[in-house]
Design a protein around this motif. Sequence first.
Motif, short mmCIF file in Angstrom:
data_model
loop_
_atom_site.label_atom_id
_atom_site.label_comp_id
_atom_site.label_asym_id
_atom_site.label_seq_id
_atom_site.Cartn_x
_atom_site.Cartn_y
_atom_site.Cartn_z
N HIS A 1 0.85 -1.30 -0.30
CA HIS A 1 -0.05 -0.06 0.10
C HIS A 1 0.66 1.15 0.15
O HIS A 1 0.52 2.08 -0.63
CB HIS A 1 -0.80 0.07 1.29
N ARG B 1 -2.14 5.53 3.66
CA ARG B 1 -2.71 6.66 3.33
C ARG B 1 -2.29 7.99 4.18
O ARG B 1 -1.81 8.90 4.06
CB ARG B 1 -4.29 6.68 3.15
N GLU C 1 -4.24 -0.18 4.41
CA GLU C 1 -4.43 0.84 3.64
C GLU C 1 -4.66 2.35 4.06
O GLU C 1 -3.99 3.08 3.63
CB GLU C 1 -5.57 0.45 2.66
N ASP D 1 -6.32 -5.73 5.85
CA ASP D 1 -6.08 -4.95 4.57
C ASP D 1 -6.72 -3.56 4.59
O ASP D 1 -5.85 -2.52 4.30
CB ASP D 1 -6.54 -5.82 3.46
#
Length: 167
Positions: A54, A149, A145, A141
């Motif tokens: 990610h 971010r 993510e 997951d």
Amino acid sequence: MRKALVLALTLAAGALSGCAGFTPLYGDAGVVSKLASIEVVAPEGRTGYLMRQHLDDAFAKAHGAAPAYRMDLAISETRYPRGVRIDNVATRYEYVLTAEYALASLPSGAQTKRGRVRVELTYDSADQPYASIAAQQDAQDRAAEEAARRIELELAVWLANGAQTGS
């Protein structure tokens, strides 16, 4: 696709930069290129792999180019049962992912930035074992993510503000 999005955001930011008092975060092309030159070193395991993937996507990593920075990640995960039924079985879990990172410039290895992000989310626990495993993996997951971010935004702001060392 990610590079096209970054390019579109950069072009839109350039158009908006003419507005008085507005400086877009990705308006400086140096921010995008510096993010793309970060090599992520994640711990072993599924969540470490997800975080690295990610982050590479978030940074639009320039594969094949020599990295200018190395990011070392440390990850901790906890799971708390919530919504316990009368038979003492949890119907929901709270999943907490904490990611600490240290950014070092290359080739010197001098540490330039440290940070920590924490992501909390919940997921349902099904009575079927495979459904419960799938729900837990989905939570990992989603948390990886979101942590990626948040790290991307912290670093983009830091780079846009001149990237003072020791921050």
